[in-house]
Design a protein around this motif. Structure first.
Motif, PDB file in Angstrom:
ATOM      1  N   THR A  26      41.819  42.093 -51.522  1.00  0.00           N
ATOM      2  CA  THR A  26      41.203  40.949 -51.043  1.00  0.00           C
ATOM      3  C   THR A  26      40.288  40.375 -52.157  1.00  0.00           C
ATOM      4  O   THR A  26      40.006  39.020 -52.126  1.00  0.00           O
ATOM      5  N   LYS A  37      43.102  31.822 -47.922  1.00  0.00           N
ATOM      6  CA  LYS A  37      42.400  32.912 -46.864  1.00  0.00           C
ATOM      7  C   LYS A  37      43.019  34.150 -46.741  1.00  0.00           C
ATOM      8  O   LYS A  37      42.596  35.152 -46.315  1.00  0.00           O
ATOM      9  N   ARG A  67      40.416  36.147 -44.936  1.00  0.00           N
ATOM     10  CA  ARG A  67      39.169  35.785 -45.122  1.00  0.00           C
ATOM     11  C   ARG A  67      38.924  34.451 -44.201  1.00  0.00           C
ATOM     12  O   ARG A  67      39.299  33.694 -44.719  1.00  0.00           O
ATOM     13  N   TYR A  72      37.126  38.567 -40.706  1.00  0.00           N
ATOM     14  CA  TYR A  72      37.839  38.943 -41.948  1.00  0.00           C
ATOM     15  C   TYR A  72      38.466  40.107 -41.489  1.00  0.00           C
ATOM     16  O   TYR A  72      38.194  41.030 -40.759  1.00  0.00           O
TER      17      TYR A  72
END
Length: 262
Positions: A26, A37, A67, A72
């Protein structure tokens, strides 16, 4: 087939890797403001199990993260941010997240996946990040709790980010038994399934405190592709090491990953 799938899942997502693995890819997405994202990729792991009969395992599996503005998904963890993120990540700020996270057992001999829910709070700035997490089992499997405190700091260049970190985790007796103990039923199942590692029955009588150190290196090939190397080692409480099936003082995982962000 079902037992084979469960064995593979337990071997792939070892518990010592959860904290690092849920965020490492991430980082490829969150290192920049705004989109992308999503991050997808793959991870290759080498785990040195503390259970002496299991030895070293080599595994690979896919990874996905998302995200959003508040919600998330990071590997085995999903959360909702109660506080909005700042425009500049280096500004001093607080984070407060409600989270749900899957929990697996160290090694591959005891097949079990449970889930925890709790709160993760952090203080972030140019000094690094300090985070505290409180988790409670929500599957009615062991009803244990975990409280952890961690610190990490990132050294950044144009394309390379190196992040060392340390953490300490308190685990209640119920959780410690789930994580590091072996029940008579688990041992019987190992024998029934023909497992190579048949672990002795052992139950802990007290809470435990484990200490971890980790290192992550992220190299951004371009705006989309990133390569990540990482290592995580957990030093086990002496009460954990009293288990005759545990012959090492640590649970070690190292690995390599690649991620694509969009």
């Amino acid at each position: 087939m079902k037992n084979t799938a469960m064995n593979l899942c337990g071997a792939l997502v070892v518990s010592s890797f959860m904290a690092l693995g849920s965020t490492v890819l991430t980082s490829a997405a969150t290192a920049q403001d705004g989109p992308p994202k999503w991050t997808v990729g793959g991870l290759t792991l080498v785990n040195e199990s503390p259970l002496g009969a299991e030895g070293t395992s080599f595994n690979a599996f896919p990874y996905i993260s998302y995200r959003g503005d508040r919600f998330y998904l990071q590997g085995l963890e999903a959360g909702y941010r109660l506080l909005p993120p700042p425009e500049n990540q280096d500004d001093l700020h607080l984070s407060l997240n409600v989270i749900v996270a899957a929990r697996t057992l160290a090694g591959s001999s005891r097949d079990k996946i449970t889930a925890d829910a709790g709160i993760k709070a952090g203080l972030h700035g140019s000094f690094g990040s300090v985070t505290a997490t409180v988790l409670q089992d929500i599957t009615d499997t062991h009803n244990g709790q975990e409280v952890s405190l961690g610190y990490n700091y990132s050294f950044r260049s144009d394309k390379l980010v190196i992040t060392p970190g340390i953490s300490v985790k308190w685990q209640s007796r119920k959780l410690a038994n789930h994580m590091w103990g072996v029940t008579a039923r688990q041992r019987e199942k190992m024998i029934e399934d023909g497992k190579d590692a048949i672990l002795p029955v052992y139950q802990l009588s007290d809470d435990v405190i484990n200490y971890s150190a980790e290192l992550m290196a992220l190299y951004r090939i371009d705006d989309r592709w990133s390569v990540i190397g990482f290592a995580n080692s957990t030093y086990l409480d002496s009460k954990v090491r009293e288990n005759p099936g545990i012959t090492k003082k640590y649970d070690l995982t190292i690995g390599l990953g690649v991620g694509y962000s969009f």
